[in-house]
Design an enzyme around this catalytic site. Structure first.
Site, PDB file in Angstrom:
ATOM      1  N   GLY A  14       1.906  15.247 -31.406  1.00 43.02           N
ATOM      2  CA  GLY A  14       1.788  15.927 -32.538  1.00 43.02           C
ATOM      3  C   GLY A  14       0.062  16.246 -32.390  1.00 43.02           C
ATOM      4  O   GLY A  14      -0.567  15.635 -31.913  1.00 43.02           O
ATOM      5  N   THR A 121       2.330  10.443 -25.036  1.00 40.89           N
ATOM      6  CA  THR A 121       1.633  11.502 -24.116  1.00 40.89           C
ATOM      7  C   THR A 121       0.861  10.433 -23.095  1.00 40.89           C
ATOM      8  O   THR A 121       0.928  10.675 -21.503  1.00 40.89           O
ATOM      9  CB  THR A 121       0.561  12.210 -24.696  1.00 40.89           C
ATOM     10  OG1 THR A 121       0.966  12.966 -25.553  1.00 40.89           O
ATOM     11  CG2 THR A 121      -0.230  13.052 -23.575  1.00 40.89           C
ATOM     12  N   THR A 142      -4.540  10.317 -32.424  1.00 39.69           N
ATOM     13  CA  THR A 142      -3.385  10.248 -33.310  1.00 39.69           C
ATOM     14  C   THR A 142      -3.908  10.105 -34.788  1.00 39.69           C
ATOM     15  O   THR A 142      -4.852   9.266 -34.868  1.00 39.69           O
ATOM     16  CB  THR A 142      -2.405   9.413 -32.999  1.00 39.69           C
ATOM     17  OG1 THR A 142      -1.610   9.309 -34.030  1.00 39.69           O
ATOM     18  CG2 THR A 142      -2.975   8.014 -32.615  1.00 39.69           C
ATOM     19  N   ILE A 143      -3.376  10.655 -35.535  1.00 38.09           N
ATOM     20  CA  ILE A 143      -3.513  10.249 -36.919  1.00 38.09           C
ATOM     21  C   ILE A 143      -3.214   8.865 -37.453  1.00 38.09           C
ATOM     22  O   ILE A 143      -3.491   8.288 -38.240  1.00 38.09           O
ATOM     23  CB  ILE A 143      -3.196  11.515 -38.221  1.00 38.09           C
ATOM     24  CG1 ILE A 143      -1.534  11.343 -37.889  1.00 38.09           C
ATOM     25  CG2 ILE A 143      -3.696  12.763 -37.959  1.00 38.09           C
ATOM     26  CD1 ILE A 143      -1.065  11.944 -39.380  1.00 38.09           C
ATOM     27  N   ASP A 144      -2.259   8.661 -36.561  1.00 39.86           N
ATOM     28  CA  ASP A 144      -1.652   7.219 -36.899  1.00 39.86           C
ATOM     29  C   ASP A 144      -2.321   6.042 -36.601  1.00 39.86           C
ATOM     30  O   ASP A 144      -2.041   5.026 -37.141  1.00 39.86           O
ATOM     31  CB  ASP A 144      -0.099   7.161 -36.239  1.00 39.86           C
ATOM     32  CG  ASP A 144       0.600   8.297 -36.424  1.00 39.86           C
ATOM     33  OD1 ASP A 144       0.608   8.971 -37.471  1.00 39.86           O
ATOM     34  OD2 ASP A 144       1.643   8.557 -35.503  1.00 39.86           O
ATOM     35  N   ARG A 179       2.917   8.225 -66.047  1.00 38.21           N
ATOM     36  CA  ARG A 179       3.957   7.834 -65.097  1.00 38.21           C
ATOM     37  C   ARG A 179       3.734   6.998 -64.029  1.00 38.21           C
ATOM     38  O   ARG A 179       2.588   6.921 -63.638  1.00 38.21           O
ATOM     39  CB  ARG A 179       4.120   9.550 -64.509  1.00 38.21           C
ATOM     40  CG  ARG A 179       4.938  10.429 -65.343  1.00 38.21           C
ATOM     41  CD  ARG A 179       5.087  11.750 -64.649  1.00 38.21           C
ATOM     42  NE  ARG A 179       5.742  12.836 -65.194  1.00 38.21           N
ATOM     43  CZ  ARG A 179       5.904  13.972 -65.277  1.00 38.21           C
ATOM     44  NH1 ARG A 179       5.026  14.719 -64.335  1.00 38.21           N
ATOM     45  NH2 ARG A 179       6.487  14.790 -65.825  1.00 38.21           N
ATOM     46  N   GLN A 291      -1.833  16.270 -43.584  1.00 43.04           N
ATOM     47  CA  GLN A 291      -2.692  15.378 -43.409  1.00 43.04           C
ATOM     48  C   GLN A 291      -3.116  15.529 -41.956  1.00 43.04           C
ATOM     49  O   GLN A 291      -3.897  14.831 -41.327  1.00 43.04           O
ATOM     50  CB  GLN A 291      -1.978  13.904 -43.393  1.00 43.04           C
ATOM     51  CG  GLN A 291      -1.296  13.404 -44.732  1.00 43.04           C
ATOM     52  CD  GLN A 291      -0.414  12.496 -44.863  1.00 43.04           C
ATOM     53  OE1 GLN A 291      -0.521  11.281 -44.720  1.00 43.04           O
ATOM     54  NE2 GLN A 291       0.776  13.105 -44.628  1.00 43.04           N
TER      55      GLN A 291
HETATM   56  O1  F6P Z   1       2.363  10.850 -34.818  1.00 39.31           O
HETATM   57  C1  F6P Z   1       1.831  11.710 -35.868  1.00 39.31           C
HETATM   58  C2  F6P Z   1       2.860  12.284 -36.844  1.00 39.31           C
HETATM   59  O2  F6P Z   1       2.303  13.070 -37.807  1.00 39.31           O
HETATM   60  C3  F6P Z   1       3.412  11.070 -37.357  1.00 39.31           C
HETATM   61  O3  F6P Z   1       2.777  10.482 -38.638  1.00 39.31           O
HETATM   62  C4  F6P Z   1       4.697  11.602 -38.139  1.00 39.31           C
HETATM   63  O4  F6P Z   1       5.674  10.602 -38.184  1.00 39.31           O
HETATM   64  C5  F6P Z   1       5.191  12.483 -36.970  1.00 39.31           C
HETATM   65  O5  F6P Z   1       3.930  12.744 -36.308  1.00 39.31           O
HETATM   66  C6  F6P Z   1       5.594  13.910 -37.445  1.00 39.31           C
HETATM   67  O6  F6P Z   1       6.106  14.555 -36.253  1.00 39.31           O
HETATM   68  P1  F6P Z   1       6.448  16.054 -36.421  1.00 39.31           P
HETATM   69  O7  F6P Z   1       5.269  16.829 -36.451  1.00 39.31           O
HETATM   70  O8  F6P Z   1       7.233  16.296 -35.037  1.00 39.31           O
HETATM   71  O9  F6P Z   1       7.356  16.196 -37.752  1.00 39.31           O
END
Ligand code: F6P
Length: 365
Positions: A14, A121, A142-144, A179, A291
């Site tokens: 991603g 990767t 990675t954003i994760d 809410r 994000q």
């Molecule tokens: O690994 C990065 C990420 O954005 C995750 O946070 C998310 O679950 C996934 O990729 C989404 O992947 P895709 O772009 O294939 O929908």
């Protein structure tokens, strides 16, 4: 020892903000410091398998530092060891085509391959290194933020900034309408974005995959707020959060042996149940790919530039099979094998969690 003359670079998995900053740093360091040529491989491993490659001159990387995405393109489904191709009946078959990677490397006379990517990767890069002796150097993106071998991946800070400012925006509308709002953030099987955005945005409840939640505990927290006169609440949920004894909620499963699960929907699951349990009107928002897009923060631009520069240094020193990473204030090398062996997840007893709990944040337990 022969000198490195040609570097290949690919961006895989991603996308995330900062990829272009790495590419720029690699091209500029290679050209300006060593007179090395850089070749960009298009669309991640797809380009390496199918010989899609182009030379990158300094002018090709001009102006890309603040740009999101990747000028090389990327793919998160093309694994040379499990590559989908139609067979003679036109049906999709998964094959080992890693010999084609060797052909591309040899035909283009690449002395080293820089793989900018997450665990997927870089795990593939390590396998190419171990089984075919392909000289690779990994760069963690990675954003994760779930990769070992670095204290932080580039891309995470930008995603966290977007997620936190979204929590801020939702805060004001939650308050006006009295809410409960559930905000679902990305992060796959790690809770770094949820934890960070929940803390940064002042979420009342944070749900992360590392701590299975109980709905009654979330309700207790909301009841406590109601007693204090607070008529709204914010719940920040990682897409991979799951109820105790239950499963992760996913949007769908797809025909892709490399990654068949598409996460998504935990905010709706939690929101509907919490509305029924509390009687308070509840809405949910899935932040999704906002994000991952757009311009990187200054932190990510700088980190990505440092990674790119150090990847070229490692290439010149022939430190193949290593990943560059941030350790404290310094950039250090870790064997890729070690970095991808297990994902880096939030430890439930870490200081961030302790701090959040000390100021009253609930984690659904
Ligand atoms: O690994 C990065 C990420 O954005 C995750 O946070 C998310 O679950 C996934 O990729 C989404 O992947 P895709 O772009 O294939 O929908």
């Amino acid at each position: 020892m022969s000198k490195i003359k040609r570097i290949g670079i690919l961006t895989g998995g991603g996308d995330c903000p900062g990829l272009n900053a790495v590419i720029r740093a690699v091209v500029r360091t290679a050209a300006l410091q060593y007179g090395i040529e850089v070749y960009g491989i298009l669309d991640g491993y797809y380009g390496l398998i199918n010989n899609k490659i182009k030379k990158l001159e300094i002018n090709d990387v001009a102006g890309i530092l603040p740009r999101g995405g990747t000028i090389l393109g990327t793919s998160n489904r093309d694994n040379p060891f499990k590559y989908a191709e139609p067979n003679s009946n036109g049906k999709k078959e998964y094959k080992d085509v890693s010999h084609r990677v060797i052909e591309t490397i040899e035909n283009n006379r690449l002395d080293v391959l820089i793989t900018v990517g997450g665990d997927g990767t870089n795990a593939i890069a390590n396998r190419l290194f171990e089984t075919h002796n392909i000289p690779v150097i990994g760069v963690p993106k990675t954003i994760d933020n779930d990769l070992n071998g670095t204290d932080v991946t580039f891309g995470f800070d930008t995603a966290l900034t977007v997620a936190t400012s979204s929590v801020d925006k939702i805060h004001s509308t939650a308050e006006s309408h009295h809410r409960i709002m559930v905000i679902e953030v990305m992060g796959r099987y790690a809770g770094w974005i949820a934890l960070g955005a929940g803390m940064g945005g002042g979420g009342d409840v944070i749900l992360i995959p590392e701590i299975p939640f109980r709905l009654e505990k979330i309700k207790e927290k909301i009841d406590e707020r109601t007693k204090r006169g607070k008529r709204f609440s914010l719940i920040v949920a990682a897409e991979g959060a799951k109820p105790e004894g239950g499963e992760m909620v996913y949007a769908r499963k797809v025909d892709d042996p490399n990654d068949p699960i598409r996460l998504g929907g935990i905010s709706q699951y939690v929101g509907n149940r919490i509305e029924d349990m509390t009687g308070i009107e509840t809405r949910y928002t899935i932040l999704g790919h906002v994000q991952r897009g757009g311009s990187p923060t200054a932190f990510d631009r700088i980190l990505a530039t440092r990674f790119g520069y150090h990847a070229v240094e490692a290439a010149c020193e022939k430190k193949f099979g290593y990943l560059v990473g941030l350790r404290g204030q310094d950039i250090k090398l870790t064997p890729i094998e070690e970095a991808v062996a297990v994902p880096r997840r939030v430890a439930p007893d870490c200081d961030l969690i302790k701090t959040a709990m000390a100021v009253g944040t609930n984690f659904g337990f």
